[in-house]
Design an enzyme around this catalytic site. Sequence first.
Site, PDB file in Angstrom:
ATOM      1  N   ILE A 125      39.209   5.811  39.314  1.00  0.00           N
ATOM      2  CA  ILE A 125      38.468   4.553  39.353  1.00  0.00           C
ATOM      3  C   ILE A 125      38.948   3.654  40.485  1.00  0.00           C
ATOM      4  O   ILE A 125      38.240   2.731  40.915  1.00  0.00           O
ATOM      5  CB  ILE A 125      38.596   3.828  37.994  1.00  0.00           C
ATOM      6  N   LYS A 126      40.161   3.915  40.980  1.00  0.00           N
ATOM      7  CA  LYS A 126      40.740   3.072  42.024  1.00  0.00           C
ATOM      8  C   LYS A 126      39.981   3.152  43.347  1.00  0.00           C
ATOM      9  O   LYS A 126      40.158   2.288  44.213  1.00  0.00           O
ATOM     10  CB  LYS A 126      42.204   3.446  42.244  1.00  0.00           C
ATOM     11  N   ASP A 127      39.138   4.166  43.509  1.00  0.00           N
ATOM     12  CA  ASP A 127      38.322   4.239  44.731  1.00  0.00           C
ATOM     13  C   ASP A 127      37.475   2.985  44.894  1.00  0.00           C
ATOM     14  O   ASP A 127      37.250   2.508  46.008  1.00  0.00           O
ATOM     15  CB  ASP A 127      37.389   5.454  44.683  1.00  0.00           C
ATOM     16  N   ALA A 145      39.751   0.032  46.030  1.00  0.00           N
ATOM     17  CA  ALA A 145      40.367   0.322  47.323  1.00  0.00           C
ATOM     18  C   ALA A 145      39.391   0.036  48.457  1.00  0.00           C
ATOM     19  O   ALA A 145      39.727  -0.624  49.452  1.00  0.00           O
ATOM     20  CB  ALA A 145      40.832   1.772  47.367  1.00  0.00           C
TER      21      ALA A 145
END
Length: 451
Positions: A42-44, A47
Site C-alpha cells: 500500500i506504500k506505493d 510514496a
Amino acid sequence: MWLNNILETIGNTPLIKLNKVAKELPCTVLAKVDYFNPGNSIKDRMALKMVEVAEQEGRLKPGGTIIEGTSGNTGMGLALAACVKGYKCIFVTTDKQSKEKADILKAVGAEVIVCPTNVLPEDPRSYYSVAKRLGKEVPNSVYMNQYDNLANRQAHYESTGPEIWQQTEGKITHLVCTAGTGGTITGTAMYLKEQNPNIKIWAIDVYGSLLTKYYRTGEIDMNQVHPYISEGFGEDFVPQNYDMSVIDYFEQVTDKDGAIMARRLAKEEGLFCGYSAGSCLQGLMQLKASLTPNDLVVCILHDHGSRYVGKIYNDQWMMERGFLEVKTFKDIVSGRIGKKLITVEPAHTVAHAVELMKKYDIEQIPVMLNGNMVGALSEGGLFQKIFSNPEIKNALVETVMEHPYPIVDFETPVERLGSLINKENGAVLAKDETGHFHIVTKYDVIQSLAK
C-alpha cells in the site's frame, strides 16, 4: 490501450471477501488487498504522492536524491518513482526488518543503510536520526520523512478512502487497519468519516508500541516501549500524520498471534500477505464481540508475503520464537512412557532378532551393550542377508548389525526427526527424564504429522 509507466498501475486494488478465516465472525469481512500495487504494498500510494508534492514545491529537483527511513515498503514505492523519474535513492532501515526487504530495495537501484533497532528515536544511531542527517549532508537531496509528511495521509484520503467507499457501495461499517506512520488509517478514515460519520475506525497496534496508550490517555509513555518482532506498524513516538479524532478504538496484538494469523490467511484464503495483514485480522478477531450480522468490515492487507519468507513463513524461525505449536520426539512416544524398548545384544543370534520383530511387529531394533547402543538391525537389511544366505540366521548379531541410530534430544521437533530418518538410518533414539531409551521410526513420524 497501454500505460505510460509502472506508476500508472498504482491503486484500484481489489476488495476480496474472506470466507474461511472469518467464518467465526458474525459479519461480512472484506480484505483490501494492496499487495496488488506494483511495489507489492500500500506504500506505493503515499510514496508517489510524497515525490509529486516534493516536485511541486520545488524541493526535489532533477538528478536529486531521495532519502528515507523505511521498513522496506515505502522504500520500494519511492524506488519505483525514482526509476521512472530519474532520481537516486538512499534508504535507512533497521536490523529488525527482513533481509528480503533490503535485498529488494537494492535490486531496484537503491543504497541501503542498516541501523540498530533497539535505540531511542533521538539516538544518533537510530534510523530516524541517520535519515535526517543524510538529508542535510547529501547535496541536492530530500528527506521524505513519511512519518511527519502530510502527503502520506493525503494519498490515502485521495485514493484508498474513495476506492473502499465505491467498492462497498457506501455500505462499509468498520475499517480495520494496523497503525504505523498513521498515514493509511488517518487519510482513509478522514475520507470515510466525511461520507458517513458512523463508520467505525479500529486501529491495530502491537505490544511494545506507545500508540495505544497515547490514544487512550494523550500521554507519551516511554515505559510502554519495548522491542517487538512485528514489522511495518507500531511506533515509539507519535508521527504528525495522526489525527486521533478520526480513530474510534485502538487494539493491541501480540507478535505471535499476528504471525500465526498471517500464515492462516495464506493457507486458508490463498492471500500471501505480510506481518501487518495477519495482525490486522487478529485484532478484528479480538473485537468480534462488538460486531453484528449487519456489519460490513474492511481490513487493509498492506503488503506481500514474499518479504517475510525468511521469517513468519519459515517454520524454523517461528519455532525458535515459540510461535508454532510443534510436536516433538516426546509427544510421539508419550504413550509409551514406562514401556521397555525392544533391543538385542551383539551376542544374540539373528534368529532371535527375527523372532522379536515378528512378535512385536517392529522393523527396527537397536543393538545394545551395557546400556549403550553399538549398532542396529532393520527388517529390510536382514531380509536381504537371509535371502542371499539362509544360514546367516544362526550367526551372531554383531556380524550383521548396521550403524547405530542417531540419538537426539527428547524435545527434538518432529520436522527435525524426519530429516534424520533416511535409507541409512531407519529410526532415531532419545532418552527420557529417567534415562530410558525410546525409539521413533519413519512410520511414527508420518502418523504424528497426519494427526
